[in-house]
Scaffold this motif. Structure first.
Motif, short mmCIF file in Angstrom:
data_model
loop_
_atom_site.label_atom_id
_atom_site.label_comp_id
_atom_site.label_asym_id
_atom_site.label_seq_id
_atom_site.Cartn_x
_atom_site.Cartn_y
_atom_site.Cartn_z
N GLN A 89 -8.69 70.65 35.66
CA GLN A 89 -8.25 71.17 36.96
C GLN A 89 -8.56 70.16 38.08
O GLN A 89 -7.70 69.87 38.91
N SER B 241 -10.12 76.09 42.56
CA SER B 241 -8.82 75.99 43.26
C SER B 241 -8.99 76.24 44.75
O SER B 241 -8.44 75.52 45.58
N VAL C 268 -1.27 70.08 47.94
CA VAL C 268 -2.60 70.58 47.61
C VAL C 268 -2.71 72.05 48.00
O VAL C 268 -3.23 72.88 47.24
N SER C 269 -2.18 72.37 49.17
CA SER C 269 -2.24 73.76 49.65
C SER C 269 -1.44 74.68 48.72
O SER C 269 -1.94 75.74 48.29
N LEU D 243 -11.62 90.13 40.06
CA LEU D 243 -11.68 88.68 40.22
C LEU D 243 -12.16 88.31 41.61
O LEU D 243 -13.07 87.50 41.78
N PRO E 127 -5.65 88.91 46.58
CA PRO E 127 -5.39 90.29 46.14
C PRO E 127 -6.70 90.95 45.70
O PRO E 127 -7.53 90.30 45.05
N VAL F 3 -4.55 82.24 37.86
CA VAL F 3 -5.83 82.82 37.43
C VAL F 3 -5.82 84.33 37.67
O VAL F 3 -6.32 85.11 36.84
N TRP F 4 -5.23 84.74 38.78
CA TRP F 4 -5.11 86.17 39.08
C TRP F 4 -4.28 86.88 38.00
O TRP F 4 -4.65 87.96 37.52
N VAL G 284 -2.50 78.23 41.63
CA VAL G 284 -3.48 78.28 40.55
C VAL G 284 -4.46 79.44 40.72
O VAL G 284 -4.71 80.18 39.78
N GLY G 285 -5.00 79.60 41.92
CA GLY G 285 -6.22 80.36 42.12
C GLY G 285 -6.12 81.87 42.08
O GLY G 285 -5.32 82.46 41.32
N GLY G 286 -6.93 82.49 42.93
CA GLY G 286 -7.16 83.93 42.90
C GLY G 286 -5.98 84.78 43.33
O GLY G 286 -6.08 86.00 43.37
N ALA G 287 -4.84 84.13 43.67
CA ALA G 287 -3.61 84.89 43.97
C ALA G 287 -2.46 84.38 43.11
O ALA G 287 -1.32 84.80 43.29
N ALA H 60 -7.01 71.19 52.41
CA ALA H 60 -5.67 71.00 52.98
C ALA H 60 -5.55 71.64 54.36
O ALA H 60 -4.45 71.77 54.89
N LEU I 232 -12.90 83.02 34.86
CA LEU I 232 -11.77 83.05 35.80
C LEU I 232 -12.23 82.92 37.24
O LEU I 232 -11.58 82.23 38.05
N PHE J 144 -5.79 68.12 40.65
CA PHE J 144 -5.80 68.03 42.12
C PHE J 144 -5.92 66.58 42.57
O PHE J 144 -5.27 66.16 43.53
N ALA K 278 -3.10 74.98 45.17
CA ALA K 278 -4.28 75.85 45.17
C ALA K 278 -3.85 77.32 45.15
O ALA K 278 -4.45 78.14 44.45
N GLN L 132 -3.85 85.93 34.91
CA GLN L 132 -4.64 85.98 33.66
C GLN L 132 -5.70 87.08 33.74
O GLN L 132 -5.95 87.77 32.75
N ALA L 133 -6.28 87.25 34.92
CA ALA L 133 -7.29 88.32 35.08
C ALA L 133 -6.64 89.69 34.87
O ALA L 133 -7.24 90.57 34.22
#
Lengths: 286, 286
Positions: A113, B114, A134-135, B28, B24, A147-148, A141-144, B121, B107, A117, A138, A150-151
């Motif tokens: 990861q 991320s 980059v914005s 997570l 969200p 990865v979100w 990929v991330g929490g929205a 950025a 996760l 980046f 991120a 997959q969670a």
């Protein structure tokens, strides 16, 4: 299209080998390189075609395509972990935690990861474009984003009732859709152009891609797909096939490919490769 | 210095809460917020002081300080996993995989990495500075930085003979040193100024920090440190204390703080807070 896909795959593989080869030698580096080998290169191809359609040079697009494949590789390594999907086979080979260890798999994913980046900071991209990339990366990929998704997928496995069609569509938008969308909008993002057509194309193709994956889990051959099949059915997991049946899933995928075609209208003839890619996504056997 | 450290901690915590609060809702997001709470804020403080010394505005420095703390939080969550250091207590609370699950911990760590890159950025930083920061951050984190150091540490646990002083110094340079170094050079990196003095300061402070950690593992009180102590001795692991004895480790830490002081020479009086931080690092009991 297959020729261009093959050429992009080779370019990206060489760039990954260079980036990973520059790291200190050892198990971590070996595991990173192993995880990056043998992908289909669909996401990298999306980046390169999206860039070409928006007048972005290959020199600027290649590090982004490489970043997307490194990121994709990280997500597979972590998704395969025993605490997640617990898969022992990927791209026809033992998964990273089986070949090395869980610790090495976690660390190799983490380092991939970072590597991804870092590739977005390539001077050939231009500073303003790097910031936008980059914005958006991120977010994808991330929490929205991925990865979100997959969670949600992991949570669904222990939930009392299987997901509805609306819920797995939402889940897919994150889990596999977010990175495909990023790859597809990379061109207009670098060129600071309108992202709407490529975003609409990506949303249709991304969903079709997941439906095709669900179909392959039922109809696919492990020797060809290089990963375990029949896992979703065995787990009693809701998929597009369990909810729509095989014929319904195939019809929905075909409808989405038509939508993807329509989204490419503004690009005319130039988008031929992307039209072929959309068909390839639902016709592949791997 | 303690006042300024407290103020920076509060600012960074608010920025983390804002960034994570925008995701969200769900497990997570909860796990990400939990992992970011209660840190000492030393790395954020380094960023803010380094920025101030180089004429960089707080508006540009704050997202970088926040990124560094988010990244630090990710590294703790993954390091605590059963497959890694297998810790059940952190900052006086159950670790993320104990409170939720291994999947959620993996996760949440992934999403925090991320998030950290995304913070770099921020438009307030400036596009060229963002590119330099992303590049340096990726190097500090990935397969030649923090993750690499952690991989060496894990490998050492199963190695036949304990590490030498040169080897644990090298390992520390990655595992804890790389992120401290990034935090310390953030100011000159954003300002495009000479990074050598801050890098020399960081290398001395980073090593002193690790020596202090090893001392705390022997002399510390679990109720005060908020994490398990005595683990290294129980595991027969080579540390600065096992190799230098307590007195030798303390003398080495003191020597390093003098070196850190000397490195700050070019900044004169303005570096008072950083001089205090260097002493704080070896005098802390947590």
């Amino acid at each position: 299209m297959q020729d261009r896909l093959g050429a992009v795959k080779a370019q990206v593989q060489a760039a990954l080998d260079r980036a990973i080869g520059a790291l200190p030698p050892g198990e971590l580096r070996d595991a990173m390189a192993y995880a990056c080998a043998g992908g289909k290169g669909i996401r990298a191809f999306l980046v390169m075609e999206s860039a070409r359609l928006h007048g972005v040079s290959d020199a600027a697009a290649l590090p982004v395509a490489t970043a997307v494949e490194a990121l994709h590789a990280y997500s597979l390594v972590h998704d395969d972990l025993p605490a997640m999907d617990d898969d022992d086979l990927r791209r026809g080979q033992p998964t990273v935690h089986v070949k090395w260890s869980e610790a090495t798999a976690i660390l190799a994913g983490d380092a991939l990861q970072s590597l991804a980046f870092g590739l977005l900071a390539d001077p050939a991209i231009g500073d303003a474009a790097t910031r936008r990339l980059v914005s958006a990366f991120a977010q994808a990929v991330g929490g929205a984003g991925m990865v979100w998704g997959q969670a949600l997928d992991i949570a669904a496995e222990t939930a009392r009732q299987p997901l509805t069609l609306a819920q797995i569509t939402e889940l897919q938008r994150g889990k596999t859709g977010a990175l495909i969308r990023f790859a597809a909008i990379a061109g207009p993002l670098i060129a600071d152009a309108d992202m709407a057509p490529m975003a609409a194309y990506a949303d249709a193709v991304g969903l079709a891609f997941q439906i095709a994956d669900d179909i392959l889990d039922v109809t696919g051959n492990e020797d060809v797909t290089g990963k375990r099949v029949g896992k979703d059915v065995a787990a009693g997991k809701a998929t597009f096939v369990s909810l729509l049946a095989l014929d319904g899933a195939r019809a929905e995928a075909a409808r989405l490919i038509d939508a993807a075609d329509a989204a490419l209208e503004p690009y005319g003839e130039g988008a031929g490769n992307l039209r072929h890619l959309a068909r390839f996504v639902i016709e592949r056997d791997t």
